[in-house]
Design a protein around this motif. Structure first.
Motif, PDB file in Angstrom:
ATOM      1  N   ASN A  20      27.520  13.608 -22.887  1.00  0.00           N
ATOM      2  CA  ASN A  20      27.841  12.231 -23.276  1.00  0.00           C
ATOM      3  C   ASN A  20      28.447  11.432 -22.125  1.00  0.00           C
ATOM      4  N   ALA A  21      29.286  12.053 -21.346  1.00  0.00           N
ATOM      5  CA  ALA A  21      29.956  11.349 -20.246  1.00  0.00           C
ATOM      6  C   ALA A  21      29.058  11.175 -19.035  1.00  0.00           C
ATOM      7  N   GLY A  22      27.872  11.776 -19.059  1.00  0.00           N
ATOM      8  CA  GLY A  22      26.962  11.702 -17.930  1.00  0.00           C
ATOM      9  C   GLY A  22      26.884  13.021 -17.196  1.00  0.00           C
ATOM     10  N   LEU A  23      25.920  13.147 -16.314  1.00  0.00           N
ATOM     11  CA  LEU A  23      25.780  14.363 -15.524  1.00  0.00           C
ATOM     12  C   LEU A  23      27.061  14.639 -14.742  1.00  0.00           C
ATOM     13  N   LEU A  24      27.540  15.855 -14.816  1.00  0.00           N
ATOM     14  CA  LEU A  24      28.751  16.201 -14.071  1.00  0.00           C
ATOM     15  C   LEU A  24      28.536  15.977 -12.579  1.00  0.00           C
ATOM     16  N   GLU A  25      27.336  16.262 -12.099  1.00  0.00           N
ATOM     17  CA  GLU A  25      27.038  16.047 -10.683  1.00  0.00           C
ATOM     18  C   GLU A  25      27.228  14.586 -10.293  1.00  0.00           C
ATOM     19  N   LEU A  26      26.811  13.673 -11.161  1.00  0.00           N
ATOM     20  CA  LEU A  26      26.997  12.257 -10.888  1.00  0.00           C
ATOM     21  C   LEU A  26      28.475  11.881 -10.972  1.00  0.00           C
ATOM     22  N   ARG A  27      29.160  12.385 -11.967  1.00  0.00           N
ATOM     23  CA  ARG A  27      30.591  12.077 -12.090  1.00  0.00           C
ATOM     24  C   ARG A  27      31.374  12.593 -10.877  1.00  0.00           C
ATOM     25  N   GLU A  28      30.948  13.713 -10.346  1.00  0.00           N
ATOM     26  CA  GLU A  28      31.592  14.220  -9.121  1.00  0.00           C
ATOM     27  C   GLU A  28      31.338  13.284  -7.943  1.00  0.00           C
ATOM     28  N   GLU A  29      30.123  12.768  -7.847  1.00  0.00           N
ATOM     29  CA  GLU A  29      29.823  11.818  -6.781  1.00  0.00           C
ATOM     30  C   GLU A  29      30.613  10.522  -6.955  1.00  0.00           C
ATOM     31  N   ILE A  30      30.772  10.086  -8.194  1.00  0.00           N
ATOM     32  CA  ILE A  30      31.544   8.872  -8.471  1.00  0.00           C
ATOM     33  C   ILE A  30      32.995   9.056  -8.038  1.00  0.00           C
ATOM     34  N   THR A  31      33.573  10.189  -8.382  1.00  0.00           N
ATOM     35  CA  THR A  31      34.972  10.411  -8.011  1.00  0.00           C
ATOM     36  C   THR A  31      35.122  10.552  -6.493  1.00  0.00           C
ATOM     37  N   ASN A  32      34.157  11.175  -5.839  1.00  0.00           N
ATOM     38  CA  ASN A  32      34.182  11.246  -4.373  1.00  0.00           C
ATOM     39  C   ASN A  32      34.124   9.847  -3.766  1.00  0.00           C
ATOM     40  N   TYR A  33      33.256   9.018  -4.319  1.00  0.00           N
ATOM     41  CA  TYR A  33      33.087   7.642  -3.847  1.00  0.00           C
ATOM     42  C   TYR A  33      34.373   6.835  -4.028  1.00  0.00           C
ATOM     43  N   LEU A  34      34.975   6.914  -5.206  1.00  0.00           N
ATOM     44  CA  LEU A  34      36.194   6.149  -5.473  1.00  0.00           C
ATOM     45  C   LEU A  34      37.347   6.601  -4.578  1.00  0.00           C
ATOM     46  N   ASN A  35      37.396   7.888  -4.321  1.00  0.00           N
ATOM     47  CA  ASN A  35      38.464   8.414  -3.463  1.00  0.00           C
ATOM     48  C   ASN A  35      38.241   8.007  -2.004  1.00  0.00           C
ATOM     49  N   THR A  36      37.008   8.168  -1.542  1.00  0.00           N
ATOM     50  CA  THR A  36      36.694   7.870  -0.144  1.00  0.00           C
ATOM     51  C   THR A  36      36.799   6.374   0.159  1.00  0.00           C
ATOM     52  N   ARG A  37      36.258   5.552  -0.714  1.00  0.00           N
ATOM     53  CA  ARG A  37      36.199   4.111  -0.451  1.00  0.00           C
ATOM     54  C   ARG A  37      37.487   3.381  -0.807  1.00  0.00           C
ATOM     55  N   PHE A  38      38.145   3.793  -1.902  1.00  0.00           N
ATOM     56  CA  PHE A  38      39.234   2.975  -2.418  1.00  0.00           C
ATOM     57  C   PHE A  38      40.558   3.720  -2.601  1.00  0.00           C
ATOM     58  N   GLY A  39      40.546   5.015  -2.300  1.00  0.00           N
ATOM     59  CA  GLY A  39      41.786   5.764  -2.337  1.00  0.00           C
ATOM     60  C   GLY A  39      42.331   6.052  -3.715  1.00  0.00           C
ATOM     61  N   VAL A  40      41.460   6.168  -4.722  1.00  0.00           N
ATOM     62  CA  VAL A  40      41.899   6.526  -6.073  1.00  0.00           C
ATOM     63  C   VAL A  40      41.207   7.830  -6.488  1.00  0.00           C
ATOM     64  N   GLN A  41      41.976   8.724  -7.048  1.00  0.00           N
ATOM     65  CA  GLN A  41      41.466  10.049  -7.394  1.00  0.00           C
ATOM     66  C   GLN A  41      41.397  10.236  -8.905  1.00  0.00           C
ATOM     67  N   TYR A  42      40.247  10.713  -9.354  1.00  0.00           N
ATOM     68  CA  TYR A  42      40.041  11.000 -10.773  1.00  0.00           C
ATOM     69  C   TYR A  42      39.419  12.379 -10.922  1.00  0.00           C
ATOM     70  N   ASN A  43      39.639  12.981 -12.074  1.00  0.00           N
ATOM     71  CA  ASN A  43      39.008  14.251 -12.413  1.00  0.00           C
ATOM     72  C   ASN A  43      37.642  13.958 -13.012  1.00  0.00           C
ATOM     73  N   PRO A  44      36.567  14.414 -12.381  1.00  0.00           N
ATOM     74  CA  PRO A  44      35.227  14.077 -12.897  1.00  0.00           C
ATOM     75  C   PRO A  44      34.957  14.653 -14.278  1.00  0.00           C
ATOM     76  N   LYS A  45      35.699  15.657 -14.674  1.00  0.00           N
ATOM     77  CA  LYS A  45      35.433  16.324 -15.960  1.00  0.00           C
ATOM     78  C   LYS A  45      35.968  15.550 -17.154  1.00  0.00           C
ATOM     79  N   ASN A  46      37.050  14.807 -16.973  1.00  0.00           N
ATOM     80  CA  ASN A  46      37.650  14.177 -18.151  1.00  0.00           C
ATOM     81  C   ASN A  46      38.195  12.768 -17.912  1.00  0.00           C
ATOM     82  N   GLN A  47      37.890  12.170 -16.760  1.00  0.00           N
ATOM     83  CA  GLN A  47      38.408  10.827 -16.492  1.00  0.00           C
ATOM     84  C   GLN A  47      37.326   9.816 -16.133  1.00  0.00           C
ATOM     85  N   VAL A  48      36.072  10.196 -16.277  1.00  0.00           N
ATOM     86  CA  VAL A  48      34.961   9.316 -15.887  1.00  0.00           C
ATOM     87  C   VAL A  48      33.884   9.345 -16.959  1.00  0.00           C
TER      88      VAL A  48
END
Length: 403
Positions: A68-96
């Motif tokens: 339901n939350a989307g492919l975990l692989e994509l959520r991991e890429e999203i969290t990597n992107y947010l951390n790298t570009r904007f300095g915010v860290q999220y858990n891809p398993k339960n925060q995206v």
């Protein structure tokens, strides 16, 4: 005999107004030879590698549901992107959550946090969907008006003055649609003090984060004390030229995201599987193309703003997105009159400013996400139109940076 069905409809749904943007877009689409500066959509085609990855996923049979939350692989890429570009860290398993565009993310946020009568501050001029989405969720939208004197930026004092005991949240969109104004880190630090003081939530629409031209973009949850009270909304439509893909994402504290996920489960299930593979490719391998598109928009912005000011329409320099919001008060026309007459006389489609809130009256929104040749022709037509209304050009000596 026709059976009247209106009494079956919800009062909230009946009172919703159709999008003022769509009204002019649909009218322009029915006419020949129209140059549209109306709809906020990149004129670039989605980068080829994104399309190729999606085609390949179809060929490989990725046509089922995802989590339901989307492919975990994509959520991991999203969290990597947010951390790298904007300095915010999220858990891809339960925060995206991967959403159907950023718009669904905003809808989920309001449905999850609002009770009947809760107030949400909306900085105006504002994108047309914000107020209706608050109302659909049972809340009350409260406009906070800005002005060109402050570059259409909201101030902490304005926010403070609008807060009541019923205020639960504020929606911030920076860079802003329709004005293009951008809140700097310094601006946001001062605004955050008021938000923390009154214990408000923030729905931060950061869909234009990649289209910031003069200053580094600052993500709201990256600020001190804001991570735990911010629902971040973003997506692929604008920066990656993927509007028709309808792919976005939201991120936030697990306690809030878990409730939004329940609503998402019942209303949408999940974003399309094969498109999520395209989004993975977008985040991994297309950032050079994002930069190239941003640089092109910046050149167009400089050209359009200077040309509008030279012809006699006062226009502030937007810090991001791909819109300008010039004043048309010199013509003596209302925003709607200006847009209608311009379309009929010169076949240029723009959006009247009043559809973005009362403070937008006297302005029009023009998107410069179109080719330079189209922009040049559209501006010639606009100048011819305003000269017919008695507006005199104001020659200026600056050089215009063009493609």
């Amino acid at each position: 005999m026709k059976h009247e069905l209106g009494h079956y409809l919800s009062q909230t749904a009946k009172e919703l107004q159709p999008s003022g943007i769509r009204k002019f877009f649909d009218l322009a689409a029915s006419m020949e030879g129209v140059i549209s500066l109306g709809v906020g959509e990149p004129d670039f085609t989605t980068p080829w590698s994104i399309r190729e990855a999606t085609i390949l996923s179809l060929e490989q049979g990725y046509t089922s549901y995802t989590a339901n939350a989307g492919l975990l692989e994509l959520r991991e890429e999203i969290t990597n992107y947010l951390n790298t570009r904007f300095g915010v860290q999220y858990n891809p398993k339960n925060q995206v959550i991967v959403t159907i565009g950023a718009s669904q993310g905003i809808d989920l946020a309001f449905r999850a946090i609002l009770n009947q009568g809760d107030e949400v501050l909306i900085v105006e001029p504002a994108f047309v969907s914000y107020g209706p989405l608050v109302a659909i969720a049972g809340g009350t939208p409260v406009p906070v008006s800005t002005s060109p004197e402050n570059g259409f930026k909201v101030t902490p004092e304005q926010i403070e003055a609008a807060i009541t005991p019923k205020t639960k949240a504020i929606l911030l969109c920076s860079p802003n649609n329709p004005t293009g104004s951008m809140l700097t880190k310094k601006d946001l630090i001062e605004i955050a003090k008021v938000i923390r003081k009154h214990d408000l939530l923030v729905v931060s629409d950061e869909i234009y984060a990649e289209l910031s031209y003069d200053e580094e973009f600052c993500s709201v949850p990256a600020l001190e004390g804001m991570y735990e009270r911010t629902i971040l909304i973003n997506g692929f439509s604008k920066g990656f030229a993927m509007t028709g893909w309808r792919l976005g994402f939201l991120a936030g504290p697990e306690e809030l995201v878990s409730v939004m996920l329940k609503i998402h489960q019942y209303t949408t299930m999940c974003a399309p599987h094969m498109l999520q593979h395209g989004a993975i490719e977008a985040l991994r391998n297309t950032y050079d193309e994002v930069i190239a598109m941003r640089n092109s928009y910046r050149r167009r912005r400089n050209y359009v703003v200077q040309t509008l000011n030279q012809m006699g329409l006062d226009c502030h320099m937007p810090g991001g997105a791909f819109y300008v919001f010039p004043s048309i008060r010199a013509t003596g026309l209302s925003s709607e009159q200006f847009a209608e007459e311009l379309l009929m006389q010169e076949k240029v489609a723009v959006v009247p400013g009043h559809v973005f809130g009362e403070s937008g009256e006297g302005y029009i929104r023009c998107s410069y996400a179109t080719s330079m040749s189209q922009l040049q022709e559209a501006l010639k037509r606009i100048q011819r139109f305003i000269e017919s209304k008695g507006v005199q050009a104001k020659p200026q000596p600056q050089k215009v940076e063009v493609e």
